[in-house]
Enzyme design. Structure first.
Site, short mmCIF file in Angstrom:
data_model
loop_
_atom_site.label_atom_id
_atom_site.label_comp_id
_atom_site.label_asym_id
_atom_site.label_seq_id
_atom_site.Cartn_x
_atom_site.Cartn_y
_atom_site.Cartn_z
N HIS A 127 8.11 56.11 33.27
CA HIS A 127 6.92 55.33 33.63
C HIS A 127 6.92 54.06 32.78
O HIS A 127 6.93 54.13 31.55
CB HIS A 127 5.64 56.12 33.40
CG HIS A 127 4.40 55.34 33.77
ND1 HIS A 127 3.88 55.32 35.04
CD2 HIS A 127 3.59 54.55 33.02
CE1 HIS A 127 2.81 54.55 35.07
NE2 HIS A 127 2.61 54.06 33.86
N CYS A 128 6.92 52.91 33.44
CA CYS A 128 6.99 51.63 32.74
C CYS A 128 5.59 51.02 32.65
O CYS A 128 5.01 50.64 33.68
CB CYS A 128 7.94 50.67 33.46
SG CYS A 128 8.11 49.07 32.65
N PRO A 129 5.02 50.91 31.45
CA PRO A 129 3.68 50.30 31.34
C PRO A 129 3.68 48.81 31.62
O PRO A 129 2.66 48.26 32.00
CB PRO A 129 3.29 50.60 29.89
CG PRO A 129 4.59 50.75 29.17
CD PRO A 129 5.55 51.36 30.16
N GLY A 185 3.69 48.77 35.32
CA GLY A 185 2.48 49.43 35.82
C GLY A 185 2.77 50.42 36.92
O GLY A 185 1.91 50.69 37.77
N ASN A 186 3.98 50.97 36.93
CA ASN A 186 4.35 51.90 37.98
C ASN A 186 5.45 52.81 37.45
O ASN A 186 6.11 52.51 36.45
CB ASN A 186 4.86 51.13 39.21
CG ASN A 186 4.96 52.02 40.44
OD1 ASN A 186 4.50 53.16 40.45
ND2 ASN A 186 5.57 51.50 41.49
#
Length: 321
Positions: free
Chosen positions: A107-109, A112-113
């Site tokens: 999950h890549c902050p 955002g997805n």
């Protein structure tokens, strides 16, 4: 901010001071524009594309166990109590998005997805674009500082100094000068300090993009490694294939072809989320609105007529409409 400095200050300055350097070439200018467009494009695609969400099953019953499939472990089907599904191998439930994602990478902050089966190629192209762009900006800033350092030799007080090779006689007069150094320790520091003070915004921009280039290039190389090995970040961190053969690994070239050129799997999400949900109406269902609640609250339980009440809600004590 770094892009505004690059196109508004750094490139015009290079065209004036170092027109023959590669950072001031027209190819570098158009490459910077192309990389900026590709960075923004692949960022939005990575953020908006379905990463491979496995739809949850809204049912009180547990789904049937998959037949003729391995169960449990990192390479088998596992039951997700939150989504009420048996998710396939290499999938994982993302706690940030609260969904199960097929071939979950991470999950890549910043995006955002989740990064998964359907958007990993766009995420890698985003990394490749932004890493290349930060390298170009850093090299451009470095060229400006080197030019300012070279020009500082012509400024009074920052010119050449005599090195320790100078020989003096017993009276203190200079007897012979064997070498004049422009690169003595004191002179280099003074000229470097002057070059940094003359271009403070360039120094800040270059330092920022240098850190970004280092981290982004390292991350790009890591994802290039796991693509070559047909792994995911989640599998690599957990050491799933440590001492175990990876059945998905079909060779470096074939893995790259599958990662970047293969046809994407279809999204499992419904095309229209406004579809009506058909419920089982074989049993009576109580539907409340605000007026019914107010009316039922004002009416006492003994005053309710048994003949007009079909069923009583045991939790609230109100008669259903």
């Amino acid at each position: 901010c770094a892009l505004a400095m690059h196109f508004g200050v750094i490139l015009p300055h290079l065209l004036q001071t170092s027109p023959h350097h590669w950072t001031a070439h027209s190819v570098t200018f158009w490459a910077s524009i192309a990389l900026t467009i590709s960075t923004v494009t692949f960022l939005w695609i990575s953020a908006c594309v379905d990463p491979g969400i496995l739809p949850a099953v809204a049912s009180p019953l547990k789904p049937p166990v998959p037949q003729d499939a391995p169960m449990g472990g990192p390479l088998g089907y596992r039951y997700c109590a939150t989504c009420n599904i048996f998710r396939p191998p290499r999938s994982k439930h993302c706690n940030s998005c609260n969904v199960c994602v097929s071939k979950f990478d991470h999950h890549c902050p910043w995006v955002g997805n989740c990064i998964g089966e359907r958007n990993h190629r766009f995420f890698f192209l985003f990394l490749l674009s932004i890493a290349s762009l930060t390298i170009i900006i850093t090299a451009s800033c470095l060229q400006i500082l080197l030019r300012a350092y070279a020009d500082s030799a012509l400024i009074p007080g920052l010119g050449p100094v005599l090195s320790d090779d100078s020989m003096t006689n017993s009276t203190g007069a200079v007897h012979a000068v064997t070498h004049t150094s422009f690169h003595s320790h004191v002179s280099v520091l003074e000229r470097l300090w002057y070059a940094c003070l003359s271009m403070p915004l360039v120094v800040l921009t270059g330092a920022f993009t240098l850190v970004c280039a280092w981290s982004l290039t390292s991350l790009t190389c890591f994802h290039a490694l796991i693509i070559s090995l047909s792994q995911t970040t989640n599998e690599r961190v957990r050491g799933v294939y440590f001492g175990t053969a990876n059945a998905a690994d079909e060779g470096c070239c074939h893995n790259w072809g599958l990662a970047l050129c293969s046809r994407r799997v279809e999204s499992r999400l419904p095309p229209d989320f406004s579809q009506l949900v058909v419920c089982d109406n074989s049993t009576d269902e109580t539907i409340w609105n605000s007026q019914d609640i107010m009316h039922a609250t004002a009416t006492t339980a003994p005053a309710s007529s048994p003949s007009s009440v079909s069923r009583t809600n045991s939790a609230s004590g109100f008669a259903p409409v």
